[in-house]
Motif scaffolding. Structure first.
Motif, short mmCIF file in Angstrom:
data_model
loop_
_atom_site.label_atom_id
_atom_site.label_comp_id
_atom_site.label_asym_id
_atom_site.label_seq_id
_atom_site.Cartn_x
_atom_site.Cartn_y
_atom_site.Cartn_z
N ARG A 45 0.80 -1.10 -0.14
CA ARG A 45 0.21 0.00 -0.03
C ARG A 45 0.74 1.36 -0.01
NH1 ARG A 45 -2.59 -0.84 4.39
NH2 ARG A 45 -4.03 -1.97 3.70
N THR A 46 1.78 1.34 0.83
CA THR A 46 3.01 2.18 0.93
C THR A 46 3.56 2.55 -0.54
OG1 THR A 46 3.15 2.11 3.24
CG2 THR A 46 4.73 3.41 1.89
N MET A 47 3.83 1.48 -1.09
CA MET A 47 4.65 1.57 -2.21
C MET A 47 3.79 2.19 -3.27
SD MET A 47 6.89 -1.83 -2.20
CE MET A 47 7.93 -1.42 -3.65
N ILE A 48 2.60 1.60 -3.31
CA ILE A 48 1.56 2.30 -4.48
C ILE A 48 1.18 3.71 -4.07
CG2 ILE A 48 -0.73 2.06 -5.35
CD1 ILE A 48 -0.57 -1.29 -4.58
N VAL A 49 0.71 4.23 -2.89
CA VAL A 49 0.44 5.36 -2.83
C VAL A 49 1.66 6.41 -3.05
CG1 VAL A 49 0.10 6.97 -0.47
CG2 VAL A 49 -1.26 5.00 -1.16
N LEU A 92 -8.39 -12.08 -14.85
CA LEU A 92 -9.16 -13.09 -14.88
C LEU A 92 -8.06 -14.23 -14.75
CD1 LEU A 92 -11.72 -12.68 -17.36
CD2 LEU A 92 -12.09 -12.71 -15.06
N ASN A 93 -6.80 -14.06 -15.39
CA ASN A 93 -5.70 -15.30 -15.45
C ASN A 93 -4.94 -15.29 -13.98
OD1 ASN A 93 -4.28 -12.59 -15.47
ND2 ASN A 93 -3.40 -13.06 -17.42
N HIS A 94 -5.42 -14.67 -13.08
CA HIS A 94 -4.87 -14.47 -11.86
C HIS A 94 -3.81 -13.63 -11.53
CE1 HIS A 94 -7.42 -17.78 -10.55
NE2 HIS A 94 -7.08 -18.52 -11.71
N SER A 95 -3.58 -12.81 -12.62
CA SER A 95 -2.63 -11.95 -12.32
C SER A 95 -3.13 -10.56 -11.73
CB SER A 95 -2.00 -11.24 -13.76
OG SER A 95 -2.83 -10.72 -14.66
N ALA A 96 -2.13 -9.55 -11.48
CA ALA A 96 -2.70 -8.40 -10.63
C ALA A 96 -1.63 -7.08 -11.15
CB ALA A 96 -2.50 -8.53 -9.18
N VAL A 97 -2.46 -6.12 -11.22
CA VAL A 97 -1.71 -4.68 -11.81
C VAL A 97 -2.21 -3.76 -10.81
CG1 VAL A 97 -1.60 -5.42 -13.97
CG2 VAL A 97 -3.43 -3.98 -13.35
N VAL A 98 -1.32 -2.58 -10.66
CA VAL A 98 -1.73 -1.58 -9.75
C VAL A 98 -2.71 -0.84 -10.64
CG1 VAL A 98 -0.74 0.57 -8.84
CG2 VAL A 98 0.75 -1.24 -8.95
N LEU A 183 -9.71 6.33 2.03
CA LEU A 183 -8.39 6.91 2.46
C LEU A 183 -7.30 6.74 1.47
CD1 LEU A 183 -7.41 9.23 4.25
CD2 LEU A 183 -6.76 7.83 6.00
N ALA A 184 -6.99 5.39 1.21
CA ALA A 184 -5.75 4.83 0.64
C ALA A 184 -5.95 5.42 -0.79
CB ALA A 184 -5.60 3.12 0.60
N ARG A 190 -3.34 12.31 -4.00
CA ARG A 190 -2.84 13.43 -3.29
C ARG A 190 -1.25 13.50 -3.46
NH1 ARG A 190 -6.74 13.41 1.91
NH2 ARG A 190 -8.35 14.91 1.51
N PHE A 191 -0.60 12.31 -3.32
CA PHE A 191 0.91 12.41 -3.30
C PHE A 191 1.33 12.75 -5.05
CE2 PHE A 191 5.02 10.58 -4.08
CZ PHE A 191 5.58 10.93 -2.62
N PHE A 192 0.35 12.10 -5.89
CA PHE A 192 0.70 12.53 -7.29
C PHE A 192 0.62 13.91 -7.58
CE2 PHE A 192 -0.62 13.50 -11.54
CZ PHE A 192 0.42 13.24 -12.25
#
Length: 267
Positions: A45-49, A92-98, A183-184, A190-192
């Protein structure tokens, strides 16, 4: 009636008989532990924010498992948690992206957050106590100090504490829990936004105005300024998206504020 053997033996030895721990007692004795998936979710979460994991970036399970030092099972649970928060998209292929920044979603998000924080500021102006003002003064001094030194990451942390504090000073549990649920996603935008030319300076001035209105107990004015302050963040990110396409993955959100000399900015 004869007593049970265990109690009889204990009585003969002058000791209290042992009694089994009930299920209710066992639940009360259990020490709560933070699971691996929660620790992983907090780190991601911190890395994404902060833009260390960019919008649209693929989140490979093998690489993340190795980097975090955990197996894939808690990692998948962490990714599901972040997906529920709107920070990650599961494919759907069980992968994930930000999760990318999307203009329509940002507009709706900041409409909601600005309404919540406006209501919070109006209530806080009427309910704040002396200790609350002292805390806001200290946080305001902190963001101005970090702003003057160009320390974006430290500024951002104090900035988020101010927003959460004002919501807390409204002393409304429903308002607070609703705000925390969004919030997240709001923090990431906000950071951007703070990295955009001129926004950092503008943000500091707006915080000064918000604090002044709260001190005057001017509920309407405090709510108005804070709502504008929050909406402005969404507008800045949306304006950036206009030049990149509606579903653009806004890259390099960790960049130093453009047009401003900084040191120790987010990376």
């Amino acid at each position: 009636m004869t007593e049970p053997k265990t109690e009889a033996k204990a009585a003969r030895r002058g000791k209290e008989p042992k009694r089994p721990i009930t299920a209710l007692q066992r639940r009360r004795l259990r020490v709560p532990r933070v699971g691996l998936h929660e620790q992983a979710a907090a780190r991601l979460r911190t890395m994404i924010v902060r833009g260390e994991l960019a919008p649209g970036q693929s989140l490979g399970e093998a690489d993340l498992s190795d980097a975090l030092g955990i197996s894939r099972t808690p990692l998948r649970e962490a990714l599901k948690q972040l997906a529920n928060e709107g920070l990650v998209e599961l494919r759907l292929n069980h992968s994930a992206v930000v999760a990318p920044f999307r203009r329509a979603e940002l507009t709706e998000l900041f409409e909601a957050v600005s309404g919540i924080e406006r209501c919070a500021a109006e209530l806080a102006a009427l309910r704040m106590e002396d200790a609350d003002f002292e805390r806001l003064d200290a946080l305001q001094d902190k963001i101005e100090w970090h702003h003057g030194r160009g320390e974006l990451r430290d500024y951002f942390q104090a900035n988020q504490q101010i927003h959460s504090a004002i919501v807390g000073f409204a002393r409304n549990a429903v308002l607070k829990s609703t705000h925390e649920a969004l919030l997240a996603r709001a923090e990431r935008a906000r950071f951007f936004a703070l990295s955009v030319l001129g926004r950092w300076d503008e943000s500091v001035r707006e915080h000064q105005d918000i604090l002044a209105a709260l001190r005057r107990r001017d509920a309407a004015r405090a709510g108005q300024i804070l709502a504008h302050h929050v909406r402005r963040t969404g507008e800045i990110v949306a304006e950036t998206l206009d030049g990149k396409g509606d579903e653009a993955a806004v890259a390099d959100t960790s960049a130093k504020p453009r047009g401003r000399k900084t040191r120790n900015a987010a990376s």
